[in-house]
Motif scaffolding. Structure first.
Motif, PDB file in Angstrom:
ATOM      1  N   THR A  30       0.816  -1.215   0.000  1.00  0.00           N
ATOM      2  CA  THR A  30       0.000   0.000   0.000  1.00  0.00           C
ATOM      3  C   THR A  30       0.851   1.268   0.000  1.00  0.00           C
ATOM      4  OG1 THR A  30      -1.811  -1.132   1.135  1.00  0.00           O
ATOM      5  CG2 THR A  30      -1.785   1.278   1.232  1.00  0.00           C
ATOM      6  N   ARG A  50     -10.041   5.709  -4.610  1.00  0.00           N
ATOM      7  CA  ARG A  50      -9.885   4.266  -4.423  1.00  0.00           C
ATOM      8  C   ARG A  50     -11.025   3.700  -3.592  1.00  0.00           C
ATOM      9  NH1 ARG A  50      -4.417   4.407  -0.650  1.00  0.00           N
ATOM     10  NH2 ARG A  50      -5.249   3.312   1.157  1.00  0.00           N
ATOM     11  N   ALA A  51     -11.561   4.500  -2.670  1.00  0.00           N
ATOM     12  CA  ALA A  51     -12.707   4.052  -1.881  1.00  0.00           C
ATOM     13  C   ALA A  51     -13.960   3.968  -2.745  1.00  0.00           C
ATOM     14  CB  ALA A  51     -12.938   4.999  -0.706  1.00  0.00           C
ATOM     15  N   ALA A  54     -13.650   0.785  -4.860  1.00  0.00           N
ATOM     16  CA  ALA A  54     -13.883  -0.369  -3.992  1.00  0.00           C
ATOM     17  C   ALA A  54     -15.340  -0.471  -3.580  1.00  0.00           C
ATOM     18  CB  ALA A  54     -12.993  -0.269  -2.755  1.00  0.00           C
ATOM     19  N   VAL A  86     -11.566   3.334   5.727  1.00  0.00           N
ATOM     20  CA  VAL A  86     -12.002   3.786   4.399  1.00  0.00           C
ATOM     21  C   VAL A  86     -11.643   5.254   4.182  1.00  0.00           C
ATOM     22  CG1 VAL A  86     -13.977   4.092   2.850  1.00  0.00           C
ATOM     23  CG2 VAL A  86     -13.870   2.094   4.351  1.00  0.00           C
ATOM     24  N   PRO A  90      -6.477   5.957   4.488  1.00  0.00           N
ATOM     25  CA  PRO A  90      -6.085   6.280   3.099  1.00  0.00           C
ATOM     26  C   PRO A  90      -5.805   7.762   2.872  1.00  0.00           C
ATOM     27  CG  PRO A  90      -7.966   4.804   3.126  1.00  0.00           C
ATOM     28  CD  PRO A  90      -7.777   5.278   4.526  1.00  0.00           C
ATOM     29  N   LEU A 195     -17.614   0.253   3.081  1.00  0.00           N
ATOM     30  CA  LEU A 195     -17.340   0.996   1.854  1.00  0.00           C
ATOM     31  C   LEU A 195     -18.609   1.628   1.295  1.00  0.00           C
ATOM     32  CD1 LEU A 195     -14.880  -1.549   0.226  1.00  0.00           C
ATOM     33  CD2 LEU A 195     -14.325   0.832   0.757  1.00  0.00           C
ATOM     34  N   THR A 202     -17.417   9.786  -0.046  1.00  0.00           N
ATOM     35  CA  THR A 202     -16.267   9.610  -0.938  1.00  0.00           C
ATOM     36  C   THR A 202     -16.579   9.954  -2.388  1.00  0.00           C
ATOM     37  OG1 THR A 202     -16.788   7.246  -1.162  1.00  0.00           O
ATOM     38  CG2 THR A 202     -15.199   7.881   0.544  1.00  0.00           C
ATOM     39  N   SER A 232      -5.819  -3.119  -1.701  1.00  0.00           N
ATOM     40  CA  SER A 232      -5.601  -2.468  -0.406  1.00  0.00           C
ATOM     41  C   SER A 232      -6.903  -2.052   0.263  1.00  0.00           C
ATOM     42  CB  SER A 232      -4.700  -1.237  -0.587  1.00  0.00           C
ATOM     43  OG  SER A 232      -3.430  -1.604  -1.042  1.00  0.00           O
ATOM     44  N   MET A 233      -7.868  -1.615  -0.551  1.00  0.00           N
ATOM     45  CA  MET A 233      -9.114  -1.109   0.012  1.00  0.00           C
ATOM     46  C   MET A 233     -10.227  -2.149   0.065  1.00  0.00           C
ATOM     47  SD  MET A 233     -10.571   1.459   1.423  1.00  0.00           S
ATOM     48  CE  MET A 233      -9.475   2.823   1.121  1.00  0.00           C
TER      49      MET A 233
END
Length: 297
Positions: A30, A50-51, A54, A86, A90, A195, A202, A232-233
Motif C-alpha cells: 500500500t 480508491r474508496a 472499492a 475507508v 487512506p 465501503l 467519498t 488495499s481497500m
C-alpha cells in the motif's frame, strides 16, 4: 463467500494467524503504491477515488450474493470502521507520502500492531497487565524518536509524521471494531458494508478532486491506483478481517510486525529508495517494541 469460520467455530484459531498474514502481505504494497500514484494524481483523489472504486465492487458483490443488511447499532459500528480504514488511513497516508519517503512511512506505521492491540483490549474490556502498557508506550516513543531523528532532531518532526501517526490511530480503531463486527456480519461483508456506507462522502469528494486537479497519470501510476482500490481497500480486508474475527485480535495483530519489513523491501525494489542504517535501526526498534507490547497481554 459463505459463512465465516469465526461464526461457525469450524476452523482452528491458528488459522487466524495465516489469514492475517495473507492480509498483511496484501497491505504491504500500500505505501509504495501510494507513493507511485501521487506522482500523477492528487492525494485527495487517491484517498477518495480508491474508496469509490472499492465501494462499486462491494455493492456489486453484496447485491449478487443477496447479503442481509446490518441492523441497529451495527450501522454505527460500521461507521467507525469506515471512518478508520475507508477514510482516515487512506487520506492521511496519501497526503503524508507527498512529502516523505515510503520506507520512512513504513517504519512509522510499524506502530500499528501495538496500536491495534491497545484498541482491541480497550474495546473488549480486557484487563492487560501493566507491562503491556509500558511496552506499548515504549513503542510509541520509539516511533516518534525515529521520525524526529530522521528529520534532524525533535524540532525536525514534520507534518507528514503527524499525519502518519494519525493514520495509525485511525487504522487501529477501524481494525479492532471491524474484527469484532466480522464475527457478526462476516469478514468480507464488514468491509463491503463499510465501503458502501462511506460512499455518500467519498463520491462527491472524488468529484471535487477530479475537478480541482485532473489526473495526469502514466500507466504505472494508474496500475498503482488500481491495486490500492481493488486490493488495499477491498480484497485485502477479506483475509485481514477473517483473521481478526477468528482472533484473538491482539494476537493476530502481531502478524503486522512483518509488514514494515515487506514494505521497506518493496520500496527499495520498486522505488529505488535507499535503505539507510537509520531506517533499518528504526524499523528494528519499533518492531521490537511493538512485538513486546502485543505479547504482554
Amino acid at each position: 463467500m459463505g459463512g465465516d469460520p469465526a461464526r461457525t467455530g469450524a476452523v482452528p484459531s491458528r488459522a487466524g494467524l495465516w489469514w492475517g498474514l495473507v492480509g498483511v502481505a496484501a497491505f504491504s504494497f500500500t505505501v509504495p503504491f501510494t507513493k507511485i500514484a501521487v506522482g500523477g494524481m492528487s492525494p485527495l483523489l487517491i484517498g477518495a477515488g480508491r474508496a469509490v472504486v472499492a465501494a462499486g465492487l462491494a455493492a456489486a458483490v453484496l447485491a449478487a450474493t443477496r447479503q442481509r443488511r446490518p441492523v441497529g447499532s451495527q450501522w454505527l459500528r460500521l461507521g467507525v470502521v469506515a471512518a478508520g480504514v475507508v477514510i482516515g488511513f487512506p487520506f492521511l497516508t496519501s497526503f503524508a507520502l507527498t512529502a516523505t519517503e515510503a520506507n520512512h512511512g513504513a517504519v512509522v506505521i510499524a506502530l500499528l500492531p501495538a496500536a491495534t492491540a491497545v484498541a482491541a483490549v480497550l474495546r473488549t474490556r480486557e484487563r492487560p497487565r501493566p507491562a503491556f502498557w509500558v511496552t506499548a508506550g515504549i513503542g510509541a516513543l520509539a516511533a516518534i524518536a525515529f521520525a524526529a531523528l530522521q528529520n534532524g532532531g525533535l524540532t525536525g518532526l514534520r507534518w507528514p509524521d503527524l499525519l502518519l501517526f494519525g493514520a495509525v490511530a485511525a487504522a487501529a480503531v477501524g481494525y479492532a471494531e471491524g474484527g469484532l463486527l466480522a464475527r457478526e456480519l462476516g469478514s468480507w461483508q464488514t468491509i463491503s458494508w463499510a465501503l458502501v456506507l462511506a460512499a455518500p462522502l467519498t463520491v462527491p469528494v472524488t468529484a471535487v478532486a477530479l475537478a480541482a486537479r485532473p489526473p495526469q497519470a502514466a500507466p504505472v501510476e494508474w496500475a498503482a491506483f488500481a491495486y490500492l482500490a481493488a486490493v488495499s481497500m477491498f480484497l485485502g480486508f477479506f483475509a485481514w478481517y477473517r483473521g481478526l474475527a477468528i482472533g484473538p485480535i491482539p494476537q493476530v495483530s502481531q502478524i503486522q510486525l512483518v509488514q514494515p519489513v515487506m514494505t521497506i523491501t518493496w520500496a527499495a525494489l520498486l522505488l529505488g529508495e535507499q535503505v539507510t542504517w537509520l531506517t533499518a535501526a528504526g524499523g528494528l526498534a519499533v518492531v521490537a517494541c511493538t512485538g513486546l507490547a502485543v505479547r504482554r497481554r
